[in-house]
Design a protein around this motif. Sequence first.
Motif, PDB file in Angstrom:
ATOM      1  N   LEU A  37     -30.487 -53.985 -60.892  1.00  0.00           N
ATOM      2  CA  LEU A  37     -30.015 -52.609 -60.843  1.00  0.00           C
ATOM      3  C   LEU A  37     -28.999 -52.469 -59.724  1.00  0.00           C
ATOM      4  O   LEU A  37     -29.306 -52.753 -58.559  1.00  0.00           O
ATOM      5  CB  LEU A  37     -31.187 -51.650 -60.622  1.00  0.00           C
ATOM      6  N   LEU A  38     -27.804 -52.029 -60.062  1.00  0.00           N
ATOM      7  CA  LEU A  38     -26.731 -51.848 -59.094  1.00  0.00           C
ATOM      8  C   LEU A  38     -26.440 -50.367 -58.936  1.00  0.00           C
ATOM      9  O   LEU A  38     -26.215 -49.666 -59.920  1.00  0.00           O
ATOM     10  CB  LEU A  38     -25.456 -52.559 -59.562  1.00  0.00           C
ATOM     11  N   LYS A  39     -26.454 -49.907 -57.697  1.00  0.00           N
ATOM     12  CA  LYS A  39     -26.083 -48.525 -57.413  1.00  0.00           C
ATOM     13  C   LYS A  39     -24.864 -48.507 -56.501  1.00  0.00           C
ATOM     14  O   LYS A  39     -24.599 -49.445 -55.762  1.00  0.00           O
ATOM     15  CB  LYS A  39     -27.241 -47.773 -56.737  1.00  0.00           C
ATOM     16  N   GLY A  40     -24.162 -47.391 -56.536  1.00  0.00           N
ATOM     17  CA  GLY A  40     -22.986 -47.230 -55.695  1.00  0.00           C
ATOM     18  C   GLY A  40     -22.048 -46.229 -56.324  1.00  0.00           C
ATOM     19  O   GLY A  40     -22.142 -45.925 -57.509  1.00  0.00           O
ATOM     20  N   GLU A  41     -21.127 -45.717 -55.525  1.00  0.00           N
ATOM     21  CA  GLU A  41     -20.194 -44.727 -56.036  1.00  0.00           C
ATOM     22  C   GLU A  41     -19.261 -45.364 -57.061  1.00  0.00           C
ATOM     23  O   GLU A  41     -19.078 -46.595 -57.071  1.00  0.00           O
ATOM     24  CB  GLU A  41     -19.389 -44.093 -54.897  1.00  0.00           C
ATOM     25  N   PRO A  42     -18.670 -44.560 -57.955  1.00  0.00           N
ATOM     26  CA  PRO A  42     -17.733 -45.121 -58.934  1.00  0.00           C
ATOM     27  C   PRO A  42     -16.603 -45.871 -58.240  1.00  0.00           C
ATOM     28  O   PRO A  42     -16.109 -45.460 -57.192  1.00  0.00           O
ATOM     29  CB  PRO A  42     -17.206 -43.873 -59.655  1.00  0.00           C
ATOM     30  N   ARG A 160     -33.551 -64.886 -73.549  1.00  0.00           N
ATOM     31  CA  ARG A 160     -33.638 -63.765 -72.614  1.00  0.00           C
ATOM     32  C   ARG A 160     -32.266 -63.521 -71.990  1.00  0.00           C
ATOM     33  O   ARG A 160     -31.711 -64.415 -71.329  1.00  0.00           O
ATOM     34  CB  ARG A 160     -34.657 -64.073 -71.523  1.00  0.00           C
ATOM     35  N   PRO A 161     -31.688 -62.338 -72.198  1.00  0.00           N
ATOM     36  CA  PRO A 161     -30.356 -62.085 -71.628  1.00  0.00           C
ATOM     37  C   PRO A 161     -30.393 -61.912 -70.116  1.00  0.00           C
ATOM     38  O   PRO A 161     -31.439 -61.593 -69.537  1.00  0.00           O
ATOM     39  CB  PRO A 161     -29.926 -60.784 -72.313  1.00  0.00           C
ATOM     40  N   VAL A 162     -29.262 -62.142 -69.490  1.00  0.00           N
ATOM     41  CA  VAL A 162     -29.068 -61.760 -68.091  1.00  0.00           C
ATOM     42  C   VAL A 162     -28.762 -60.266 -68.101  1.00  0.00           C
ATOM     43  O   VAL A 162     -27.773 -59.845 -68.713  1.00  0.00           O
ATOM     44  CB  VAL A 162     -27.906 -62.546 -67.452  1.00  0.00           C
ATOM     45  N   ILE A 163     -29.596 -59.466 -67.451  1.00  0.00           N
ATOM     46  CA  ILE A 163     -29.499 -58.012 -67.583  1.00  0.00           C
ATOM     47  C   ILE A 163     -28.970 -57.381 -66.290  1.00  0.00           C
ATOM     48  O   ILE A 163     -29.551 -57.555 -65.215  1.00  0.00           O
ATOM     49  CB  ILE A 163     -30.864 -57.397 -67.943  1.00  0.00           C
ATOM     50  N   VAL A 164     -27.872 -56.652 -66.421  1.00  0.00           N
ATOM     51  CA  VAL A 164     -27.285 -55.903 -65.306  1.00  0.00           C
ATOM     52  C   VAL A 164     -27.307 -54.429 -65.682  1.00  0.00           C
ATOM     53  O   VAL A 164     -26.834 -54.049 -66.754  1.00  0.00           O
ATOM     54  CB  VAL A 164     -25.845 -56.360 -65.009  1.00  0.00           C
ATOM     55  N   ILE A 165     -27.872 -53.604 -64.812  1.00  0.00           N
ATOM     56  CA  ILE A 165     -27.970 -52.166 -65.057  1.00  0.00           C
ATOM     57  C   ILE A 165     -27.231 -51.448 -63.928  1.00  0.00           C
ATOM     58  O   ILE A 165     -27.449 -51.750 -62.753  1.00  0.00           O
ATOM     59  CB  ILE A 165     -29.442 -51.706 -65.095  1.00  0.00           C
ATOM     60  N   THR A 166     -26.368 -50.508 -64.284  1.00  0.00           N
ATOM     61  CA  THR A 166     -25.633 -49.784 -63.247  1.00  0.00           C
ATOM     62  C   THR A 166     -26.047 -48.317 -63.196  1.00  0.00           C
ATOM     63  O   THR A 166     -26.464 -47.734 -64.204  1.00  0.00           O
ATOM     64  CB  THR A 166     -24.108 -49.849 -63.456  1.00  0.00           C
ATOM     65  N   SER A 167     -25.924 -47.742 -62.013  1.00  0.00           N
ATOM     66  CA  SER A 167     -26.200 -46.324 -61.807  1.00  0.00           C
ATOM     67  C   SER A 167     -25.228 -45.792 -60.769  1.00  0.00           C
ATOM     68  O   SER A 167     -24.984 -46.442 -59.743  1.00  0.00           O
ATOM     69  CB  SER A 167     -27.642 -46.128 -61.322  1.00  0.00           C
ATOM     70  N   ASN A 168     -24.676 -44.610 -61.046  1.00  0.00           N
ATOM     71  CA  ASN A 168     -23.802 -43.961 -60.070  1.00  0.00           C
ATOM     72  C   ASN A 168     -24.588 -43.096 -59.095  1.00  0.00           C
ATOM     73  O   ASN A 168     -24.008 -42.332 -58.317  1.00  0.00           O
ATOM     74  CB  ASN A 168     -22.747 -43.112 -60.774  1.00  0.00           C
ATOM     75  N   ALA A 169     -25.925 -43.200 -59.168  1.00  0.00           N
ATOM     76  CA  ALA A 169     -26.823 -42.502 -58.242  1.00  0.00           C
ATOM     77  C   ALA A 169     -26.692 -40.994 -58.344  1.00  0.00           C
ATOM     78  O   ALA A 169     -26.955 -40.271 -57.375  1.00  0.00           O
ATOM     79  CB  ALA A 169     -26.579 -42.963 -56.802  1.00  0.00           C
TER      80      ALA A 169
END
Length: 283
Positions: A37-42, A160-169
């Motif tokens: 899970l990756l968070k951070g501003e756009p 099993r895929p490598v899973i990347v999830i993003t969030s702009n918080a």
Amino acid sequence: MEEGIQTTKFNGASQYVLDEELAKIVNISIALEMPLLLKGEPGTGKTMLAHAIAEALGMRLIVLNVKSSMKLIDALYQYDTLTRLNDSRFGDSKREVSNIEEYIRMGKIGQAFVSDERVVLLIDEIDKADTDFQDDMLDVLDQMEFDIIEIDKTIPARNRPVIVITSNAKKDLSDPFLGRCNFHHIAFPEPEMMRRIVQVHFSDISKDLLDSAVKTFYRLREIKGIEKKPATRELINWIRALRSDSDFKVKDLVKGEVPYLGVLFKKSPDYVVAQSAIARFKM
């Protein structure tokens, strides 16, 4: 765990500058087979990281762009009832109308599961979805399978895929969701890191233009009253615009002039605020 996963290492890609901490969390997520899970501003490179991982590891990238109205089933599969109805009415299709499976279309998660090769699955802007979607989705990703109710069939993941999830918080994620992911906050690059990023995109950029453009860029980001600050993408495009203008001189930036302001600021109120601030720069 699949053979070879622990030896898979991500060390960056051709146009992605990677810091050591981020490299470690990417690689441990791959090794532990956990979503990252990756968070951070756009504009901090969250989405581009998934592209870079796919490029570096030679994997296909599948992108699920999350919408606020999206239901989990849309990400898994769709039953194309309209096409089946048309086939039954007109009878000119090669599909067998009685076979519902011929009318099942895989969604993005479904595509990742049935792929013959391991892929990178990017679930972009998960914070747009409601809590039920988030938690149910991770149930599926934990179990690595889902059911197609219409044909009473379970679809297991072939790889099993490598899973990347993003969030702009913009919205808090549930505790169960957070507990199932590895987490990394991507802060906006410091000026020195930004210089490295720019040099990756423009290997022949002059030191004067690099220094002046980056310095001006960060000064513009500090203007008060700006709703959408220019991000890395805007800086790259802005430098591209400056370099394409035969009349542009680096000394213009030094004097406080900022050409092509519309490349940096995309909202009218921000543009007006920036114009006013730049006028004061030159006073």
